[in-house]
Design a protein around this motif. Structure first.
Motif, PDB file in Angstrom:
ATOM      1  N   ALA A 189      46.682 -57.770  28.184  1.00 22.37           N
ATOM      2  CA  ALA A 189      47.907 -56.965  28.201  1.00 22.37           C
ATOM      3  C   ALA A 189      48.396 -56.711  26.778  1.00 22.37           C
ATOM      4  CB  ALA A 189      48.978 -57.670  29.024  1.00 22.37           C
ATOM      5  N   GLY A 190      48.366 -57.756  25.945  1.00 26.39           N
ATOM      6  CA  GLY A 190      48.847 -57.609  24.577  1.00 26.39           C
ATOM      7  C   GLY A 190      47.953 -56.711  23.750  1.00 26.39           C
ATOM      8  N   ARG A 191      46.664 -56.857  23.957  1.00 20.12           N
ATOM      9  CA  ARG A 191      45.710 -56.028  23.222  1.00 20.12           C
ATOM     10  C   ARG A 191      45.910 -54.561  23.582  1.00 20.12           C
ATOM     11  NH1 ARG A 191      44.251 -56.748  18.586  1.00 20.12           N
ATOM     12  NH2 ARG A 191      42.177 -56.018  18.058  1.00 20.12           N
ATOM     13  N   GLU A 192      46.267 -54.346  24.839  1.00 19.27           N
ATOM     14  CA  GLU A 192      46.449 -52.958  25.285  1.00 19.27           C
ATOM     15  C   GLU A 192      47.714 -52.325  24.711  1.00 19.27           C
ATOM     16  OE1 GLU A 192      43.774 -53.166  29.366  1.00 19.27           O
ATOM     17  OE2 GLU A 192      45.934 -53.164  29.544  1.00 19.27           O
ATOM     18  N   PHE A 193      48.592 -53.136  24.120  1.00 20.18           N
ATOM     19  CA  PHE A 193      49.735 -52.561  23.406  1.00 20.18           C
ATOM     20  C   PHE A 193      49.235 -51.601  22.317  1.00 20.18           C
ATOM     21  CE2 PHE A 193      53.396 -55.851  24.002  1.00 20.18           C
ATOM     22  CZ  PHE A 193      53.235 -55.771  25.368  1.00 20.18           C
ATOM     23  N   GLY A 228      43.134 -45.939  32.577  1.00 22.93           N
ATOM     24  CA  GLY A 228      43.700 -46.672  33.700  1.00 22.93           C
ATOM     25  C   GLY A 228      44.579 -47.839  33.296  1.00 22.93           C
ATOM     26  N   ILE A 229      45.021 -47.861  32.017  1.00 18.44           N
ATOM     27  CA  ILE A 229      45.933 -48.921  31.581  1.00 18.44           C
ATOM     28  C   ILE A 229      47.330 -48.629  32.134  1.00 18.44           C
ATOM     29  CG2 ILE A 229      47.088 -49.897  29.554  1.00 18.44           C
ATOM     30  CD1 ILE A 229      44.483 -49.367  28.019  1.00 18.44           C
ATOM     31  N   PRO A 230      47.976 -49.627  32.742  1.00 14.54           N
ATOM     32  CA  PRO A 230      49.330 -49.402  33.264  1.00 14.54           C
ATOM     33  C   PRO A 230      50.343 -49.291  32.123  1.00 14.54           C
ATOM     34  CG  PRO A 230      48.690 -51.676  33.608  1.00 14.54           C
ATOM     35  CD  PRO A 230      47.504 -50.993  33.014  1.00 14.54           C
ATOM     36  N   VAL A 231      50.447 -48.106  31.551  1.00  8.29           N
ATOM     37  CA  VAL A 231      51.236 -47.908  30.336  1.00  8.29           C
ATOM     38  C   VAL A 231      52.703 -48.285  30.546  1.00  8.29           C
ATOM     39  CG1 VAL A 231      52.072 -46.172  28.730  1.00  8.29           C
ATOM     40  CG2 VAL A 231      49.701 -46.133  29.453  1.00  8.29           C
ATOM     41  N   ARG A 232      53.258 -47.855  31.686  1.00 15.27           N
ATOM     42  CA  ARG A 232      54.678 -48.144  31.918  1.00 15.27           C
ATOM     43  C   ARG A 232      54.927 -49.641  31.978  1.00 15.27           C
ATOM     44  NH1 ARG A 232      57.538 -44.379  35.817  1.00 15.27           N
ATOM     45  NH2 ARG A 232      57.322 -42.398  34.754  1.00 15.27           N
ATOM     46  N   ARG A 233      54.024 -50.341  32.667  1.00 16.31           N
ATOM     47  CA  ARG A 233      54.225 -51.778  32.771  1.00 16.31           C
ATOM     48  C   ARG A 233      54.127 -52.428  31.395  1.00 16.31           C
ATOM     49  NH1 ARG A 233      49.968 -54.729  36.095  1.00 16.31           N
ATOM     50  NH2 ARG A 233      50.129 -52.880  37.408  1.00 16.31           N
ATOM     51  N   ARG A 234      53.244 -51.934  30.569  1.00 19.41           N
ATOM     52  CA  ARG A 234      53.110 -52.497  29.217  1.00 19.41           C
ATOM     53  C   ARG A 234      54.395 -52.285  28.417  1.00 19.41           C
ATOM     54  NH1 ARG A 234      49.887 -54.744  31.453  1.00 19.41           N
ATOM     55  NH2 ARG A 234      47.629 -54.455  31.458  1.00 19.41           N
ATOM     56  N   ILE A 235      54.989 -51.122  28.565  1.00 17.34           N
ATOM     57  CA  ILE A 235      56.225 -50.863  27.814  1.00 17.34           C
ATOM     58  C   ILE A 235      57.341 -51.784  28.303  1.00 17.34           C
ATOM     59  CG2 ILE A 235      57.995 -49.127  27.318  1.00 17.34           C
ATOM     60  CD1 ILE A 235      55.791 -47.031  27.347  1.00 17.34           C
ATOM     61  N   PHE A 236      57.414 -51.971  29.609  1.00 19.18           N
ATOM     62  CA  PHE A 236      58.390 -52.929  30.138  1.00 19.18           C
ATOM     63  C   PHE A 236      58.144 -54.317  29.533  1.00 19.18           C
ATOM     64  CE2 PHE A 236      59.706 -49.936  33.440  1.00 19.18           C
ATOM     65  CZ  PHE A 236      61.031 -50.286  33.588  1.00 19.18           C
ATOM     66  N   THR A 237      56.887 -54.729  29.530  1.00 21.33           N
ATOM     67  CA  THR A 237      56.554 -56.034  28.980  1.00 21.33           C
ATOM     68  C   THR A 237      57.010 -56.158  27.529  1.00 21.33           C
ATOM     69  OG1 THR A 237      54.583 -55.973  30.358  1.00 21.33           O
ATOM     70  CG2 THR A 237      54.693 -57.718  28.723  1.00 21.33           C
ATOM     71  N   GLY A 238      56.720 -55.113  26.739  1.00 21.31           N
ATOM     72  CA  GLY A 238      57.069 -55.144  25.324  1.00 21.31           C
ATOM     73  C   GLY A 238      58.569 -55.306  25.110  1.00 21.31           C
ATOM     74  N   PHE A 239      59.366 -54.501  25.806  1.00 21.39           N
ATOM     75  CA  PHE A 239      60.816 -54.606  25.634  1.00 21.39           C
ATOM     76  C   PHE A 239      61.330 -55.953  26.132  1.00 21.39           C
ATOM     77  CE2 PHE A 239      60.764 -50.024  24.947  1.00 21.39           C
ATOM     78  CZ  PHE A 239      61.696 -49.921  23.934  1.00 21.39           C
ATOM     79  N   MET A 240      60.702 -56.486  27.189  1.00 25.95           N
ATOM     80  CA  MET A 240      61.134 -57.797  27.683  1.00 25.95           C
ATOM     81  C   MET A 240      60.809 -58.879  26.658  1.00 25.95           C
ATOM     82  SD  MET A 240      60.171 -57.307  31.676  1.00 25.95           S
ATOM     83  CE  MET A 240      60.435 -58.965  32.264  1.00 25.95           C
ATOM     84  N   ILE A 241      59.673 -58.743  25.988  1.00 25.62           N
ATOM     85  CA  ILE A 241      59.340 -59.713  24.941  1.00 25.62           C
ATOM     86  C   ILE A 241      60.387 -59.665  23.837  1.00 25.62           C
ATOM     87  CG2 ILE A 241      57.728 -60.222  23.060  1.00 25.62           C
ATOM     88  CD1 ILE A 241      55.461 -59.449  24.954  1.00 25.62           C
ATOM     89  N   SER A 242      60.718 -58.447  23.381  1.00 23.24           N
ATOM     90  CA  SER A 242      61.660 -58.380  22.256  1.00 23.24           C
ATOM     91  C   SER A 242      63.044 -58.833  22.693  1.00 23.24           C
ATOM     92  CB  SER A 242      61.662 -56.981  21.628  1.00 23.24           C
ATOM     93  OG  SER A 242      62.577 -56.155  22.262  1.00 23.24           O
TER      94      SER A 242
END
Lengths: 343, 335, 517
Positions: free
Chosen positions: A196-200, A214-228
């Motif tokens: 997931a992190g690499r796909e950032f 096929g990377i779940p881009v929206r989910r990755r963005i959610f993850t990123g903002f949740m991390i910060s």
């Protein structure tokens, strides 16, 4: 036809020296390293105590760096989270307002996550530019911190825990430093080893390709903002514990310092390039710089000027900026008279 | 859509090719809504909020609105040029106020104003070059110049508060009124008219709009775009300077922390006024309406006993809501 | 359309062993039909060529096959089973891999990471590095390309990136491999290598669909070829039954002649106005060019041949690495060394990307027209509104803008009318040199005729015209002389009398090289 003769497409595998050279060329932390060396040498000459009192310096690095680490996750995707500073303040105030310490910490961290989710919602679902979404959030949360705290610092109920928290507990390391190191390792592992992190990098570097793969881009963005959001909340918790009180105006310089650390560290604002390690280097140079300035008796105001200048220089000396600057600087002064008769 | 597909789509649409846009609430809200919202807000406040419709209160609203409004009408240029905002107005307003009062105490008012003007030009140049020539992100650039500027101001002033003389020209300007209108309000209206003229009628304003709408097309029309960006930031800086003068004159005191919150109040006014953060679309006159809206809203909150925190929350939410509407309206109208 | 899509023949050829079929696929965008009732079948081990001019619908059809686009009608069938429409995942699982036309790699990730992108092997979220590298090195082995697996893509050459892209498709263990113009950025040697590789892969039973403009490549590796034109399937033939020039005929043979009302009468060309010498830029490898007053010079060639790069370098919109451009309008030669100096010396540039480079879509037509003419429309830096209005109206009428409402936003107009606005704004400057890049792409037939008329009028008025067009009939109709560009060089120059669709296409595609086969 001519399969046997082939064609030279790959590079030659060289000896040790060229391997090292290649490894260096692949890194994005060059600027951060240069600044670190520069700062270290200058400090060594003028104020070597910054190194002998390395606990102080490390504490300062942890203070500056923690929020920057979380921020890096978001910037890698080409998004920006300006709300980190006030997330820090709000979460600190939330924590201090709850009498039970453990409950307070959990609540603060949860608030951080929720803020991340809300930011991501506006970016991903509503489709607002993340600068503006998180800017609105910055103002909103700054207000919220005032409202929750009644516009004055909130004292932590369990002061003893706070005092204990400020003391070294692992050799010379205070809990803050330990948390910082753990957060650094966790995020470094996340963006280098976890899928997931690499796909950032894919989301920030080539979003179209990320969608197509096929990377779940929206989910990755959610993850990123949740991390910060989470990391900023963590910083808020640490600050509150160390000071045994939560200040609703906390974190005003955090925003500047954390952006400076990430950008100096080689994290490209448009996304896709940079590293957690680079951010660490950036934070370290800024930390040493601040401690050295403090030790030489430079006021906080001047320190802010210096850090502001460093950020300004970092953002305009981005390699992408420099490439465009050659062209536009030329055209800036050439204008219409920029042609001349030949021969 | 692929280029190929898009080309085909365009080819078949044929002519006459203007579709009648059906009425869309979001589009209407983001472009024309401010007239109605402001009117409704004022009427509601006049009816339901005790003390709103008093002369004293209205003068107070004007006095508080004027400096923020002056900053907002100037900053409209930066927003229209698609560079988000200029955060450093906070530092610029405080610097202008402190310079006006501190330097005029030491020497005289023209010297103070001249110095403030030079500082304003410097701000415009630094921000403008970093953004326009180096193509750096405006938010980060102005964030750093805010800290540099405030740092310098505090370094020089030591954080102290400067008081103007009780009978000085600055004081009398700050208190002056024409009818119920404080002089600062007149300055705001003058600034609005001048900047509206600059934006809509001059070559430069035209280029700012064009650049905000499509910077590549503007460059390819042979425009020196770096100067356009520098110009937009310089106008913002000059407006911030005048806003600082008005603020300093009104309170007859100056301190480095006096302009906290100017950045987002101004941005809120601009965005609520219907200027798009995506650039290209916007109007100085509507920013003025946005200023009225934000100021009346703030005043209502103050009269209702709501604190600074709630005001900030409301304005933060207002910015996000207005931008959301703008963004959704763009999706709806397909541009 | 006289010929019918020959599904009958196709069946005979592929028999019952087709692995992938497109059945009566229709794809529309808005009101436009990009792919109209196209059926194809490809068998394992077959290399199936797909040719057609720009905009014929090839890429759209392939994106339907790969599940990126959902067809409006028809279906994709793999092994006799209908595929879930518009699902990339379903297409991948069925073994369909698409190598995109534009590179879809992530610059900062490594070769190995890009090859497994989207299908990274993981354990509890962690990347299984060894397995990832194994997959990547196997895929690279398969195509016999050596590259360091840990190298970030950003440090690779364009050609190597293309091969990594193919390795990525191979790593997914496809049964159908679709390649969309894979050789556009490759040198002849690299192209050779790629074609050999594809033949080898087909030999192992892979079904390959190969899209290319380059006829020699089709003849070298394909078993069958389908020709698409304007979204229709014109014909599908076995490669042994057709000659290169017949394919070109099928690609271009449309009934266009009647839409071009008047052909240009040759104007006595004047002095050389635009002179470009030794122009080098990314994609341009040293080109000399002269354009005379009143002359229309056409630049033909395939997409990616370097024509756009060439004209952008000439006018200064992009920085050139070498070469000089001079303009001579009043007897003195002046060197042009920046875009703005070009514009101020009488250049006008109508860019390829009208929506991103040509117009400010949220501004009015009037404002767009005024933009490059503002100095003559303002006094003391104040715009003279009345004058702008009449000025813009006059030009809008001259170009035949419809509807002639200059106060509407440019974005409201159709593609053809937007292009007229772009022309109008430059006409206002009475340019000495005008450079047009794909002036009628995506423009309806009526507007196209009007734009052609405007270009001719300009030339007759003494303007030197340089036009890039992938639309062959347009190029032949407009140009007095045609330079055909291939691989960043001028592959040949054809005078008006020598030029026809086949001669241009032959030079552009290198078809003349196959004749020896």
């Amino acid at each position: 036809m001519s399969q046997a003769q082939g064609i030279q497409l790959g590079q030659e595998q060289g000896g040790l020296v060229s391997r090292i050279r290649v490894t260096i060329a692949r890194r994005t932390e060059g600027r951060a390293l240069a600044l670190l060396i520069l700062v270290a040498i200058a400090t060594w000459i003028t104020e070597p105590t910054a190194f002998t009192a390395w606990e102080v310096t490390l504490g300062r690095v942890a203070l500056i760096g923690l929020v920057a680490l979380g921020l890096t996750a978001v910037i890698l995707m080409g998004e920006l989270d300006l709300s980190v500073a006030s997330t820090l303040a709000v979460c600190g105030v939330v924590m201090a307002s709850i009498d039970n310490l453990a409950l307070g910490v959990v609540a603060a961290l949860a608030v951080g996550l929720i803020i991340g989710v809300v930011n991501a919602f506006f970016v991903v679902v509503v489709g607002i530019n993340s600068f503006i979404a998180s800017l609105g959030m910055l103002f909103f949360l700054r207000g919220a911190a005032f409202v929750i705290s009644n516009e004055e610092p909130v004292r932590l109920a369990s002061r003893d825990a706070g005092i204990a928290f400020g003391k070294p507990f692992l050799g010379p390391l205070t809990p803050r430093m330990v948390i910082f190191i753990v957060a650094f390792i966790a995020l470094q592992v996340f963006v280098t080893r976890v899928r997931a992190g690499r796909e950032f990098y894919a989301v920030g570097g080539n979003r179209e390709a990320a969608y197509d793969a096929g990377i779940p881009v929206r989910r990755r963005i959610f993850t990123g903002f949740m991390i910060s959001g989470f990391v900023a909340a963590l910083a808020g918790v640490i600050n509150t514990l160390e000071r045994t009180a939560a200040d609703p105006t906390a974190g005003s310089t955090v925003l500047l310092a954390s952006f400076a650390a990430a950008i100096i560290g080689g994290v490209l604002l448009t996304g896709g390039r940079g590293s957690i390690f680079g951010t660490l280097l950036g934070a370290t140079s800024l930390g040493i710089l601040q401690v050295a300035l403090t030790l030489t008796g430079v006021q906080v105001d001047v320190q802010n000027i210096v850090i502001g200048l460093v950020l300004l220089l970092a953002v305009i000396t981005d390699p992408n900026s420099l490439r465009t600057v050659v062209g536009s600087a030329r055209s800036l002064f050439q204008g219409r008279s920029g042609s001349h008769p030949v021969g | 859509m692929t280029n190929e597909a898009q080309s085909v789509a365009e080819a078949v649409v044929g002519e006459p090719a203007i579709e009648k846009q059906p009425f869309n609430l979001l589009v209407w809200m983001s472009s024309r809504g401010i007239f109605v919202f402001t009117t409704v807000l004022v009427v509601v406040a006049a009816i339901f909020i005790d003390g709103f419709a008093s002369l004293d209160n209205i003068t107070d609203v004007f006095n508080r609105a004027a400096p923020i409004g002056i900053v907002a009408v100037g900053m409209t240029f930066v927003v229209i040029s698609a560079n988000y905002l200029d955060l450093s107005v906070v530092a610029q307003v405080a610097t202008a106020a402190v310079v006006l009062i501190a330097v005029s105490n030491e020497s005289n008012i023209p010297a103070a104003m001249a110095l403030a003007f030079v500082i304003a030009l410097l701000y415009g140049l630094v921000n403008g070059v970093a953004v326009g020539v180096f193509k750096a992100n405006a938010v980060i650039v102005t964030l750093s110049t805010t800290f540099i500027g405030l740092g310098i101001l505090r370094w020089f002033s030591g954080g102290s508060i400067y008081f103007g003389p009780q009978d000085g020209a600055i004081r009398s300007f700050g208190l002056a009124k024409i009818g119920p209108f404080p002089l600062s309000m007149i300055v705001l209206i003058l600034m609005t008219l001048i900047l509206s003229f600059v934006l809509t009628r001059t070559n430069f304003g035209f280029l700012v709009r064009s650049y905000g709408s499509n910077r590549d097309a503007t460059r390819l029309a042979g425009v020196n775009t770096a100067w356009v960006v520098i110009g937009a930031f310089t106008i913002t800086s000059i407006a911030a300077m005048i806003g600082g003068f008005v603020l300093g004159a009104f309170s007859n005191t100056a301190v480095s922390s006096m302009s906290t919150g100017f950045d987002f109040r101004a941005l809120a006014a601009i965005i609520v006024g219907g200027t798009s953060v995506f650039g290209g679309r916007g109007s100085v006159l509507r920013t003025l309406l946005g200023v009225v809206f934000v100021s009346v809203l703030t005043n209502i909150m103050v009269l209702s006993g709501l604190g600074f925190g709630v005001q900030q929350m409301a304005i933060g939410a207002l910015i996000v809501a207005a931008v959301s509407i703008d963004s959704l309206a763009r999706k709806a109208s397909g541009t | 359309m006289s010929e019918n899509p020959t599904t009958e023949t196709t069946r005979q050829d592929a028999g019952g062993r087709a692995i992938i079929e497109a059945r009566n696929v229709v794809k529309r965008f808005g009101g436009a039909t990009a792919v109209d009732d196209v059926s194809i079948e490809v068998a394992p081990g077959e290399i199936y060529g797909l040719v057609g001019e720009n905009g014929a619908g090839k890429s759209t059809l392939m994106r339907v096959l790969a599940g990126i686009l959902t067809p409006d009608h028809g279906s994709v069938v793999v092994d006799g089973r209908e595929l879930e429409a518009g699902s990339t995942r379903a297409a991948l699982e069925a073994g369909i891999s698409l190598v995109h036309q534009e590179l879809s790699l992530v610059p900062e990730l490594t070769v190995a990471e890009n090859i497994v992108l989207g299908t990274t092997p993981v354990q509890a979220g962690f990347i299984k590095k060894r397995e990832m590298k194994k997959i990547a090195s196997d895929a690279l082995e398969e195509i016999r390309v050596q590259v360091d697996l840990d190298e970030p893509i950003v440090r690779l050459s364009v050609a190597l990136r293309q091969f990594v892209e193919i390795a990525r498709a191979i790593a997914r263990k496809p049964r159908v491999l679709i390649l969309d113009e894979p050789t556009a950025t490759l040198t002849p040697a690299e192209t050779d290598y790629l074609l050999d590789m594809l033949e080898r892969l087909a030999g192992q039973g892979l079904a390959i669909i190969y899209i290319s403009h380059r006829i020699p490549e089709i003849f070298r590796i394909c078993n069958r070829v389908s020709v698409l034109r304007d979204g229709h399937l014109v014909d599908t033939v076995s490669i042994s039954d057709i000659k290169p020039n017949e394919i070109v005929d099928k690609m271009v043979g449309r009934e266009l002649k009647q839409e071009l009302e008047t052909s240009r009468t040759k104007v006595a060309a004047g002095d050389v106005v635009l002179q470009a010498r030794g122009i080098k830029a990314p994609g341009v490898n040293g080109i000399d060019l002269d354009v005379r007053a009143g002359e229309i010079v056409g630049l033909g060639g395939l997409v990616g041949a370097g024509r756009t790069e060439l004209v952008r370098a000439i006018v200064g919109a992009d920085i050139k690495s070498a070469g000089t451009v001079t303009i001579n309008t009043d007897g003195t030669m002046r060197r042009v060394n920046s875009y703005r100096s070009a514009i101020s010396h009488g250049f006008a540039y109508v860019p390829e990307e009208r929506r991103t480079d040509g117009l400010a879509l949220t501004m009015t037509v009037s404002d767009n027209i005024a933009l490059p003419n503002r100095s003559q429309l303002s006094r003391y830096s104040v715009l003279m509104r009345g004058k702008i209005g009449t000025f813009a109206k006059e030009l809008a009428d001259a170009v035949g803008l419809r509807p002639p409402e200059i106060q509407r936003e440019a974005g409201d107009f159709s593609g053809g009318n937007q292009q007229k606005v772009v022309l109008a704004k430059w006409l206002g400057r009475k340019p000495d040199v005008i450079i047009l890049d794909e002036p009628t792409r995506g423009v309806d037939v009526g507007a196209k005729v009007e734009i052609h008329r405007l270009v001719r009028d300009l030339a007759e008025g003494g303007t030197a015209v340089l036009v890039v067009s992938s639309d062959l009939p347009e190029l032949l109709d407009l140009a007095d002389v045609i330079h055909v560009v291939r691989d960043g060089r001028i592959a040949g120059t054809l005078s008006r009398d020598e030029a026809d669709e086949k001669s241009v296409m032959s030079l552009a595609s290198g078809e003349s090289q196959v004749r020896g086969l």
